[in-house]
Design a protein around this motif. Structure first.
Motif, PDB file in Angstrom:
ATOM      1  N   UNK A  75      56.535  16.806  74.813  1.00  0.00           N
ATOM      2  CA  UNK A  75      55.351  17.179  74.032  1.00  0.00           C
ATOM      3  C   UNK A  75      54.248  16.136  74.231  1.00  0.00           C
ATOM      4  N   UNK A  76      53.015  16.620  74.247  1.00  0.00           N
ATOM      5  CA  UNK A  76      51.891  15.742  74.560  1.00  0.00           C
ATOM      6  C   UNK A  76      51.909  14.487  73.699  1.00  0.00           C
ATOM      7  N   UNK A  77      52.283  14.666  72.430  1.00  0.00           N
ATOM      8  CA  UNK A  77      52.229  13.516  71.508  1.00  0.00           C
ATOM      9  C   UNK A  77      53.144  12.395  71.993  1.00  0.00           C
ATOM     10  N   UNK A  78      54.196  12.758  72.739  1.00  0.00           N
ATOM     11  CA  UNK A  78      55.136  11.724  73.194  1.00  0.00           C
ATOM     12  C   UNK A  78      54.621  11.006  74.443  1.00  0.00           C
ATOM     13  N   UNK A  79      53.735  11.673  75.177  1.00  0.00           N
ATOM     14  CA  UNK A  79      53.306  11.126  76.462  1.00  0.00           C
ATOM     15  C   UNK A  79      52.142  10.161  76.244  1.00  0.00           C
ATOM     16  N   UNK A  80      52.367   8.891  76.603  1.00  0.00           N
ATOM     17  CA  UNK A  80      51.316   7.898  76.382  1.00  0.00           C
ATOM     18  C   UNK A  80      51.518   6.738  77.349  1.00  0.00           C
ATOM     19  N   UNK A  81      50.472   6.332  78.000  1.00  0.00           N
ATOM     20  CA  UNK A  81      50.594   5.243  78.968  1.00  0.00           C
ATOM     21  C   UNK A  81      50.707   3.895  78.268  1.00  0.00           C
ATOM     22  N   UNK A  82      50.127   3.801  77.089  1.00  0.00           N
ATOM     23  CA  UNK A  82      50.027   2.506  76.439  1.00  0.00           C
ATOM     24  C   UNK A  82      50.697   2.544  75.067  1.00  0.00           C
ATOM     25  N   UNK A  83      51.088   1.374  74.619  1.00  0.00           N
ATOM     26  CA  UNK A  83      51.660   1.268  73.277  1.00  0.00           C
ATOM     27  C   UNK A  83      50.561   1.546  72.251  1.00  0.00           C
ATOM     28  N   UNK A  84      50.890   2.343  71.249  1.00  0.00           N
ATOM     29  CA  UNK A  84      49.901   2.652  70.216  1.00  0.00           C
ATOM     30  C   UNK A  84      49.613   1.403  69.386  1.00  0.00           C
ATOM     31  N   UNK A  85      48.376   1.327  68.879  1.00  0.00           N
ATOM     32  CA  UNK A  85      47.995   0.181  68.045  1.00  0.00           C
ATOM     33  C   UNK A  85      48.697   0.276  66.696  1.00  0.00           C
ATOM     34  N   UNK A  86      48.819  -0.841  66.049  1.00  0.00           N
ATOM     35  CA  UNK A  86      49.309  -0.833  64.666  1.00  0.00           C
ATOM     36  C   UNK A  86      48.171  -0.387  63.759  1.00  0.00           C
ATOM     37  N   UNK A  87      48.332   0.788  63.160  1.00  0.00           N
ATOM     38  CA  UNK A  87      47.243   1.351  62.358  1.00  0.00           C
ATOM     39  C   UNK A  87      47.603   1.398  60.887  1.00  0.00           C
ATOM     40  N   UNK A  88      48.657   0.667  60.522  1.00  0.00           N
ATOM     41  CA  UNK A  88      49.128   0.752  59.129  1.00  0.00           C
ATOM     42  C   UNK A  88      48.160   0.035  58.200  1.00  0.00           C
ATOM     43  N   UNK A  89      47.481  -0.985  58.709  1.00  0.00           N
ATOM     44  CA  UNK A  89      46.636  -1.797  57.829  1.00  0.00           C
ATOM     45  C   UNK A  89      45.336  -1.073  57.535  1.00  0.00           C
ATOM     46  N   UNK A 121      53.963  23.237  70.481  1.00  0.00           N
ATOM     47  CA  UNK A 121      53.216  22.040  70.885  1.00  0.00           C
ATOM     48  C   UNK A 121      53.144  22.015  72.410  1.00  0.00           C
ATOM     49  N   UNK A 122      51.994  21.671  72.947  1.00  0.00           N
ATOM     50  CA  UNK A 122      51.820  21.694  74.402  1.00  0.00           C
ATOM     51  C   UNK A 122      52.687  20.621  75.042  1.00  0.00           C
ATOM     52  N   UNK A 123      53.248  20.979  76.189  1.00  0.00           N
ATOM     53  CA  UNK A 123      54.160  20.045  76.864  1.00  0.00           C
ATOM     54  C   UNK A 123      53.587  19.608  78.205  1.00  0.00           C
ATOM     55  N   UNK A 124      53.915  18.378  78.573  1.00  0.00           N
ATOM     56  CA  UNK A 124      53.514  17.882  79.881  1.00  0.00           C
ATOM     57  C   UNK A 124      54.769  17.536  80.667  1.00  0.00           C
ATOM     58  N   UNK A 125      54.705  17.751  81.981  1.00  0.00           N
ATOM     59  CA  UNK A 125      55.851  17.458  82.822  1.00  0.00           C
ATOM     60  C   UNK A 125      55.824  15.974  83.168  1.00  0.00           C
ATOM     61  N   UNK A 126      56.823  15.239  82.709  1.00  0.00           N
ATOM     62  CA  UNK A 126      56.874  13.807  83.006  1.00  0.00           C
ATOM     63  C   UNK A 126      58.128  13.510  83.824  1.00  0.00           C
ATOM     64  N   UNK A 127      58.312  12.243  84.148  1.00  0.00           N
ATOM     65  CA  UNK A 127      59.449  11.873  85.000  1.00  0.00           C
ATOM     66  C   UNK A 127      60.758  12.228  84.306  1.00  0.00           C
ATOM     67  N   UNK A 128      60.762  12.133  82.955  1.00  0.00           N
ATOM     68  CA  UNK A 128      61.982  12.575  82.257  1.00  0.00           C
ATOM     69  C   UNK A 128      61.730  13.913  81.566  1.00  0.00           C
ATOM     70  N   UNK A 129      61.458  14.915  82.376  1.00  0.00           N
ATOM     71  CA  UNK A 129      61.380  16.287  81.879  1.00  0.00           C
ATOM     72  C   UNK A 129      60.114  16.584  81.110  1.00  0.00           C
ATOM     73  N   UNK A 130      60.071  17.797  80.577  1.00  0.00           N
ATOM     74  CA  UNK A 130      58.893  18.211  79.814  1.00  0.00           C
ATOM     75  C   UNK A 130      58.889  17.489  78.478  1.00  0.00           C
TER      76      UNK A 130
END
Lengths: 177, 466, 1046
Positions: C765-779, C754-763
């Motif tokens: 995975x892209x899926x973990x890197x997000x500026x905003x809270x994900x929407x509730x998509x369960x409904x 999985x592709x990794x991005x360098x963030x303030x707390x280390x590398x």
């Protein structure tokens, strides 16, 4: 005791005028108005004009604009019709605010500038086609005119002072004339 | 006279044996007198160009954006290039009148009027493109935050394009009033000097009944000062926001954090170049050699050197980062080996030579103070800045993330026609202005005549000897 | 009669029932109550209504008028006044049927709306020929072709059927009297009932003769099968049983014999089960070769030798001389019964050897006991026919779905011979090259209008039923034959014959027995035999009889002569050899006038609106032939004159293609048609060149070829201009080998990191890197689309399906050349290039320009990967953010929604789309004669899907994840008060995909297939296109696994 005559002292040089104004006021003569072709630094002090509050209004208008911008962005993006746009947190104004900064700034400037100009025109009673009230056309070119309304008693003294302070011409205007 | 003292070693800003009256006379001369033959010729050409451009615009709107050379990969090309170019040019005017006012730079006074006029006319050209580049320009009003007939569907304040809408309209309107407020006393002067009643009437209306009362002057100065204070951040914000169009996107080569400062610098760079171009012509045609002097162009050339330097640094940074990132996606950004050696090498190199190499000549004093050289270099810079925007937009778009959708762009005659049309329209406006408006802020200029006027300086010297 | 063309407004028009006629005469179904305002004698005074009433009414109508004025232009929709019971407006009906035009065969579900067929979908319940290919799907468009014949013609002038019948029967009788032959020349017909009908026809006209003709010959293979198994057919294959497939130039994923192997093949390409290993020996890069694990480039003439060597090696255990094919042979030997050898050659001897090899292997995948009748015809009869015609032995020639004047190699001979035929009757709807020479054009129905049946392979019967009333005055060929046999009642016939003004009466009303009756009878008596009913068979669209399968006993024939012939077949060969082939898009060219097919990009060259000489880079350089890009990026190429055995085709454009064997060139059939119709012409000239001219002796391999450079350049219309991934492979197409994949199933970091991005707390995975809270998509449902790069063969059926479902416009060659094609779904094709900076440095090509040139250059024999790309429906969509008017935003079901009527067309979204899937309407494509592709006339627009708006000029458009389909399913579920089922949900592309490469569904539904695939733990192959951009797409890919040994 109403003044029944108006004296116009015409000067050819801004520095002379400035001196004259100071002199007149020392002599206790009230100067009604001064017409000049360009802004003369220190003239308003010499005439003892109060500070203008235009800048203050500009600041207030700016606040108004900012407030309006905040309300608008909140109402349109968050309250009235919230949408999921690119996953951005467009359901709370606070989180989405960074995206609104340009709008906030621009509207602040917009309100501030335009409303101030409007105020300026209103206070000066200026509008397209307003009649120009300067006593002599040369006052917009290279002549500086001092307008003093005098009682007959003071007339000679004032004229003398004008001459003394280097007025190149002196006009006397009768109210009825 | 002490209030007007200025070091005799400073060159005079106003040459010749000028008095207050003489200044007024020089201004009124061009307004009251008939237009020169050269003026008519220039006007005719510009008008023809602008009409041709109008034709191309109507053709586009009538048939579809397809008449331009765009394709599914390259959605913007000349349209937005021209937009950014014109906006950039606009910046010099506000900068000169506002920023230099705040810094109390006297030399601004004989050029700020024309510079501001240029700003306004340039922004008018710029504003045209976001409208006509739309697929459905007749719906352009939808970008304003007004309730629409499909219910309460509003604009998207996240979009840099919408920021543009606000930035450009604010910038344009504020510059306009700033400019006009400054014009009022000069209109009044003309009103009181011209003899033809018709002209007098017109200028009476334009001058808003200005009389030059002391209190009015006081307010006037306050107004100018505050407007300048507002316009200064505004001018920086506008091109910053224009740069957001690119830097907030995900397109490789666009998505770059240095864009805002770099775009502003570039804007001033090209703006001053355009001022140079225009003034070199104006001073000759309107015989204003006494007011627009070597000193003026020297000062402006220094600004060009400075901003040009900033731009050059930005280029180098971009190029370095593209290489240093080691990302294959950066291989083809507008400042990279891919661009330098790819199909758009010509755009790349004309950008480098026009914006970095040639302007370095201005380090040489004699060139910096030479009207002809200045004129030529200013033209070169304008061309270079156009290419900068072209490469940023087209080169970056043409080679995006997926090689499968790479393509190229070549303009159609309509693309070219619209651009020429805006140039024509710009000069139509500028020529009309230069003929009928006071091209020099005479009221302001009179305030510095004693300090920086050549004859007064002479007189001071003679007094000193006595 | 010219005015007789009519567009029905509703079934009322057709079944001329009194109500609808009455309605047509009256404007309003019910009288408008005006009497309150007028008294009896129509005078306003002493009316019942008071002044106030009048004012009320007046006020209301004014208000109404005002409101109406606020609306946009009023478009008239004519409602059903009397609704037919069998259809509900807005609800689609599906009819099982069959499409067979003599070239392509498929069981289909015909989707009809308001009685109009608008889409052909797979009849998935049928296990055979269930998935229509590009051509079958596109054939629907020609139903609404305004340019096809609308009434029968005699000598080119409009005639009544009565006149036609009279004329033809006279000539038939005359011919019989004169002892001349009556020849029916058809494309291969596989209809059992027609054979029955033909018997009856022969009784009436004993001299009648039926000649089947196949433009692209299978003669050799058929002959071979005939020799061994004594029946005119082709062997059956079952690719699911093959562990090792060795194909010698057999394009079995494209056009090869009976076809219909893609699904079986793809089933064995799933790396999670035992994956088949596929060797392909070929000269042109074919669709099949592109999917092969090992592709061995050989010259066309070497095919025979290759098969011969395999025969020697496997049958006689001899050593193999040729190192190139040794691996393939070893694999075959090792696989034994799990091996399969197939060959595309039309050489009977070679096919005999192939048969022998497979039998020697006891291949389970080779099933001669299940013969295929589709396209199983030999050439001999045609040769005979031409000589008969020449000598005037043919009195009447009836032709159906054949176009020998275009596609017979010796067409000139045919045309000449035709002069000696007294009457030439054509049944074709178009006046194409052949039909335009006919004396009588007895136009037959489109597949959507006719009854019919077919038996493509043993035990498989399919039915064809009309899904729309005939649009024009056509009569299906079988009914015409019946009419000419004397099926028509004498009296009516006479009456009609005398009355020339009589209009057409469909045979249904006037014949003793129509083909429909015959069909029904034949099926109930001879096919269903009481095991099933006619109506259930009709509903299913097919019927399967397992009891027809019998073991076959191959005749024991001595193969040594065949072997020697095969080995010496191409003893003398020229420097350059020519391999003719057929594209998946155009095939033999029967549908050259079909805009969808012309604009369909060839999966390999990505070229539209063209055929061309495919040639390898090296060869091109030797011959001084070039391809170059013009200033707008479009590709131009040199042209050559191509000569074979004295025949020359002039000005053949040259397209340099990777994978083309050095020493060989390829040219596609199906182009260069002069009379196919306006779509096949560009300013008067036919598109492409006619390869059939070089189809000497109906042999696709020509070894003596002269190529000379012609002057002038040709402009190609490619939809992809760069072939390689420019060193960006790992973020565009991930791939690995079965070895690595199986070894490293547990940790996918080895093949699917999985592709990794360098963030303030280390590398991270892209899926973990997000500026905003994900929407509730369960409904509610959350739709995702899974694309399996292993299963995708690149056939392009999904592209045409998307075209049909979403009313995607056709823009024409010039616009495609400007890179403005409108396909919502494209299939990117990448050629592998092992070029890297290190490699370039080693070769000293790492400096600037040279390096990029090196990257752009695909390998000589590259690995190929097909990547379908449509809107990725990103959860963090770059396009949504930048739209100033919020015309595109995210839906609650995961779609990235495009609101066309809000769009002002800034194109910013398209610029900001990393996947470049957004399409802009540069012009008005509908109702605009500048784009003359059926959308500029009422008839053509009948194909439009009413659920999808036709986009106006100046708006952006793109894949909508077929939201109209998902919404329909959701509403259906609601109406039936049940939760949404996985089976309800699909998109046009996923529905059309034969190989199951596209899987669509709701990831919130635990028991949906896509839910399993979406789970990265369960599905190790899952990855996102350009994941590092952080767009979080709702479309994901499954990486490509090649069954290779390192």
């Amino acid at each position: 005791m109403r003044s029944d005559k108006t004296l116009y002292g015409v000067y050819a040089d801004d520095d002379l005028l400035l001196g004259a104004v100071a002199r007149m006021r020392r002599e206790g003569i009230t100067i009604d108005e001064v017409y000049a072709p360009f802004p003369i630094h220190g003239l308003d002090k010499a005439l003892g004009l109060p500070e203008t509050r235009l800048a203050v209004t500009a600041f207030l208008y700016g606040l108004l604009g900012l407030g309006f911008a905040i309300w608008m962005t909140w109402y349109m993006m968050v309250y009235d019709w919230p949408q999921d746009i690119g996953g951005k947190p467009s359901f709370t104004w606070g989180e989405n605010m960074p995206a609104f900064v340009p709008i906030l700034f621009e509207l602040t400037v917009f309100f501030s500038a335009h409303l101030m100009v409007v105020t300026f025109l209103v206070r000066n009673a200026m509008y397209p086609g307003a009649r120009a009230a300067n006593p002599h056309p040369a006052t917009t070119d290279d002549r500086f005119v001092m307008e003093i309304s005098v009682r007959d008693a003071d007339k000679p003294k004032v004229i003398a002072l004008l001459k003394e302070t280097g007025a190149v011409a002196i006009h006397l205007k009768h109210p009825e004339a | 006279m002490s209030s007007h003292y200025e070091s005799p070693y400073r060159e005079p800003l106003v040459l010749g044996d000028k008095t207050y009256r003489q200044i007024s006379a020089d201004i009124v001369k061009s307004v009251a007198g008939p237009a020169a033959r050269s003026w008519w010729i220039a006007f005719g050409i510009s008008l023809a160009l602008s009409l041709w451009g109008l034709g191309c615009i109507l053709y586009t709107i009538g048939t579809g954006i397809g008449v331009w050379g765009l394709n599914k990969t390259i959605g913007w090309a000349w349209d937005i290039t021209n937009f950014v170019w014109w906006v950039g040019i606009g910046h010099a005017g506000t900068l000169i009148s506002a920023v230099l006012l705040l810094f109390r730079q006297k030399w601004r006074m004989s050029i700020n009027r024309s510079a501001e006029a240029m700003t306004i006319f340039a922004v008018m050209q710029a504003a045209l493109f976001p409208i006509i580049h739309m697929g459905r320009p007749w719906l352009a009003y939808w970008v304003f935050p007004i309730p629409n007939n499909f219910g309460s569907l509003w604009v998207n304040f996240n979009s840099p394009l919408l920021w543009d809408v606000f930035a450009i309209s604010t910038y344009f309107s504020v510059s306009l009033v700033f400019w006009y407020m400054g014009l009022i006393p000069d209109f009044a002067m003309i009103r009181d000097k011209v003899t033809r009643p018709a002209l007098r009437k017109i200028y009476a209306v334009l001058s808003f009944g200005w009389t030059g009362r002391a209190k009015h002057w006081q307010r006037f100065e306050e107004l100018s000062l505050v407007l300048a204070g507002l316009a200064t951040p505004l001018v920086f914000s506008v091109h910053t926001i224009v740069s957001f169009d690119f830097s907030t996107s995900v397109v490789k080569g666009w998505h770059s954090t240095i864009f805002p400062p770099y775009f502003v610098a570039g804007a001033i760079f090209s703006g001053f170049a355009m001022v140079q171009t225009l003034l070199s012509v104006v001073r000759k045609v309107l015989r204003l050699e006494d007011y627009i002097t070597r000193l003026h162009i020297d000062y402006m050339n220094r600004v060009i050197l400075l901003t040009g330097g900033i731009v050059a640094v930005a280029y180098i940074t971009e190029f370095f980062i593209a290489w240093y990132s080691g990302s294959p996606f950066e291989d083809y950004t507008y400042l990279s080996w891919g661009a330098a050696t790819g199909p758009y090498w010509w755009a790349f190199w004309s950008l480098i030579s026009c914006n970095i190499l040639i302007p370095q000549l201005l380090w040489i004093r004699s060139i910096r103070r030479n009207f002809v050289w200045t004129f030529v270099i200013s033209i070169v810079i304008n061309i270079g800045m156009w290419f900068e925007r072209f490469t940023i937009i087209v080169v970056d778009l043409s080679k995006g993330y997926l090689p499968a959708s790479w393509s190229m762009f070549s303009p159609t005659f309509v693309d070219i026609g619209v651009f020429l049309g805006t140039i024509g329209f710009f000069f139509v406006l500028f020529l009309l202005y230069s003929k009928n408006f006071p091209v020099i802020a005479q009221a302001e200029l009179k305030t510095i005549l004693k300090s920086s006027g050549e004859n007064y300086k002479k007189r001071r010297d003679t007094d000193a000897q006595r | 009669m010219a005015s007789a063309k009519k567009y029905w407004k509703g079934f009322g028009d057709l079944t001329s029932d009194p109500d609808s006629e009455a309605i047509e005469t009256r404007e309003f179904p019910t009288a408008i109550p005006i009497d309150p305002f007028l008294n009896g004698d129509g005078k306003a005074y002493d009316a019942q209504a008071s002044r106030r009433d009048f004012l009320k009414w007046a006020g209301f109508s004014t208000a109404a008028a005002t409101l109406a004025a606020c609306e946009g232009p009023v478009v008239n929709a004519i409602p059903y006044v009397v609704k037919p019971d069998e259809l509900n407006p807005g609800v689609a009906d599906y009819y099982a049927s069959t499409v067979y035009d003599g070239h392509d065969f498929s069981s289909v579900l015909v989707k009809t709306r308001e009685g109009r067929p608008i889409k052909l979908q797979p009849n998935t319940s049928s296990g055979h020929y269930a998935y229509p290919n590009t051509r079958v799907q596109a054939s629907l468009l020609s139903l609404y072709d305004i340019d096809c014949l609308k009434e029968p013609l005699i000598a080119g002038r409009a005639a009544t059927w009565a006149q036609v019948d009279k004329r033809v029967r006279r000539d038939l009788d005359a011919a019989t009297a004169a002892g001349q032959k009556i020849v029916l020349l058809t494309a291969p017909v596989i209809s059992p009932t027609f054979s029955l009908l033909w018997k009856q026809f022969k009784q009436k006209y004993p001299s009648a003769e039926w000649v089947a003709y196949n433009p692209i010959s299978n003669s050799g293979a058929v002959a071979a099968y005939q020799a061994v198994y004594g029946q005119t057919a082709l062997p059956g294959y079952d690719f699911t049983k093959a562990d090792v497939i060795v194909s010698v130039a057999a394009d079995f994923l494209g056009d090869w014999f009976g076809g219909d192997h893609s699904r079986d093949y793809a089933l064995r390409r799933n790396p999670n089960q035992a994956m088949s290993r596929h060797f392909q020996l070929e000269s042109n890069l074919s669709l099949t070769g592109a999917n092969a694990d090992y592709r061995i480039p050989i010259k066309p003439s070497e095919q025979a030798q290759a098969v011969a060597q395999m025969y020697r090696a496997i049958a006689w255990g001899q050593q193999t001389r040729d190192p190139r094919i040794r691996a393939a042979i070893e694999a075959l030997k090792k696989a034994g019964p799990a091996g399969l050898l197939v060959s595309g050659t039309n050489d009977g001897d070679v096919q005999l050897l192939v048969d022998a090899v497979n039998r020697k292997l006891r291949s389970r995948a080779y099933r001669p006991e299940a013969p295929v009748y589709l396209k199983a015809v030999t050439d001999a009869p045609v040769k005979g026919l031409i000589s008969d015609m020449k000598d005037g032995r043919v009195g009447v020639l009836l032709s159906h779905r054949v176009n020998p004047v275009y596609d017979a190699p010796d067409s000139s001979a045919f045309v000449a011979a035709l002069k000696n035929v007294k009457t030439f009757v054509s049944f074709d709807r178009r006046r194409d090259e052949t039909a335009s020479l006919a004396h009588v054009n007895a136009i037959s129905h489109h597949a959507m209008e006719r009854w019919g049946d077919a038996k493509p392979k043993i035990g498989i019967y399919t039915l064809q039923q009309p899904t729309i009333r005939p649009l024009f005055q056509s009569r299906q060929m079988e009914d015409s034959l019946i009419a000419w046999m004397g099926g028509v009642l004498e009296g009516v016939d006479a009456a009609l014959a005398n009355d020339s003004t009589a209009t057409y009466i469909p045979p249904v009303t006037e014949c003793k027995l129509t083909f429909h009756d015959l069909l029904k009878k034949n099926w109930t008596e001879n096919i269903l035999k009481g095991d099933s009913t006619w109506f259930s068979a009709l509903r299913a669209g097919y019927y399967e009889r397992r009891d027809e399968l019998h073991p076959v006993s191959p005749a024991d024939i001595d193969l040594s002569p065949a072997l020697t012939r095969a080995e010496n077949r191409y003893a003398k060969t020229g420097k350059i050899e020519l391999q003719l082939y057929s594209e998946i898009g155009m095939g033999a060219g029967a549908q050259a006038d079909n805009p969808w097919l012309q604009e369909f990009p060839d999966p390999l060259t990505r070229a539209t609106w063209d055929n061309y000489l495919t040639i390898s880079k090296v060869q091109a350089d030797e011959l001084g032939l070039k391809n170059w890009r013009d200033s707008k990026g479009a590709l131009n190429g040199d042209r050559v004159n191509l000569s074979v055995k004295g025949r020359t085709v002039k000005n053949v454009p040259v397209l340099i293609t990777a994978g083309q064997t050095y020493g060989s060139v390829g040219l596609a059939f199906g182009y260069g048609r002069e009379k196919a119709g306006k779509t096949a012409l560009i300013n008067g000239n036919p598109i492409g060149v006619n390869a059939f001219q070089l189809y000497v002796d109906r042999d696709a391999i020509q070894t003596e070829v002269q190529i000379e450079k012609a002057d002038g350049a040709h402009g190609f219309a490619l939809t992809q201009l760069y072939d390689t991934m420019m060193g960006r492979g790992e973020s565009i197409v991930k791939e690995t080998t079965a070895q690595i994949y199986n070894r490293g199933k547990s940790d996918k970091s080895r093949y699917n990191p999985s592709e990794k991005l360098l963030t303030i707390d280390g590398k991270q995975p892209v899926s973990k890197v997000d500026m905003w809270a994900a929407r509730d998509r369960s409904l509610g449902p959350w739709f995702n689309l899974s694309i399996d790069l292993n299963a995708c063969t690149g056939c392009g059926a999904c592209v045409v399906a998307c075209h049909a479902e979403n009313n995607v416009p056709v823009v024409g060659k010039d616009e495609v050349r400007r890179f403005r094609d409108m396909h919502w779904l494209r299939i990117d094709r990448y050629y592998a290039s092992d070029m890297s900076y290190e490699k370039a440095e080693a070769e000293g090509r790492s400096e600037g320009r040279a390096f990029f040139r090196a990257l752009e250059q695909p390998e000589e024999n590259p690995e190929v990967v097909f990547q379908p790309v449509m809107c990725q429906h990103c959860n963090h969509a770059p396009c949504e953010t930048v739209c100033p008017v919020a015309a595109t935003s995210h839906g609650v079901q995961g779609q990235n929604q495009m609101i066309y009527n809000r769009c002002v067309g800034t194109r910013y979204c398209a610029n900001n789309c990393p996947y470049k899937v957004r399409r802009f309407n540069w012009f008005r494509y509908a109702e605009n004669d500048a784009f003359d592709f059926h959308m500029n006339n009422d008839l053509g627009r009948m194909v439009l899907n009413p659920d999808v708006v036709v986009r106006s000029r100046g708006v952006m458009e793109k894949c909508s994840m077929c939201i109209q389909m998902t919404q329909a399913s959701i509403l259906k579920a609601k109406r039936e008060k049940r939760p949404l089922r996985d089976a309800d949900l699909s998109t046009a592309c996923a529905t059309a995909c034969a190989t199951g490469a596209l899987v669509f569904g709701d990831i919130d539904d635990e028991n949906s297939e896509v839910h399993q695939l979406h789970d990265a733990e369960k599905n190790k192959r899952k990855y996102y296109l350009l994941e590092a951009v952080g767009t979080q797409p709702n479309v994901f890919y499954n990486l490509k696994v090649r069954n290779k040994i390192e």
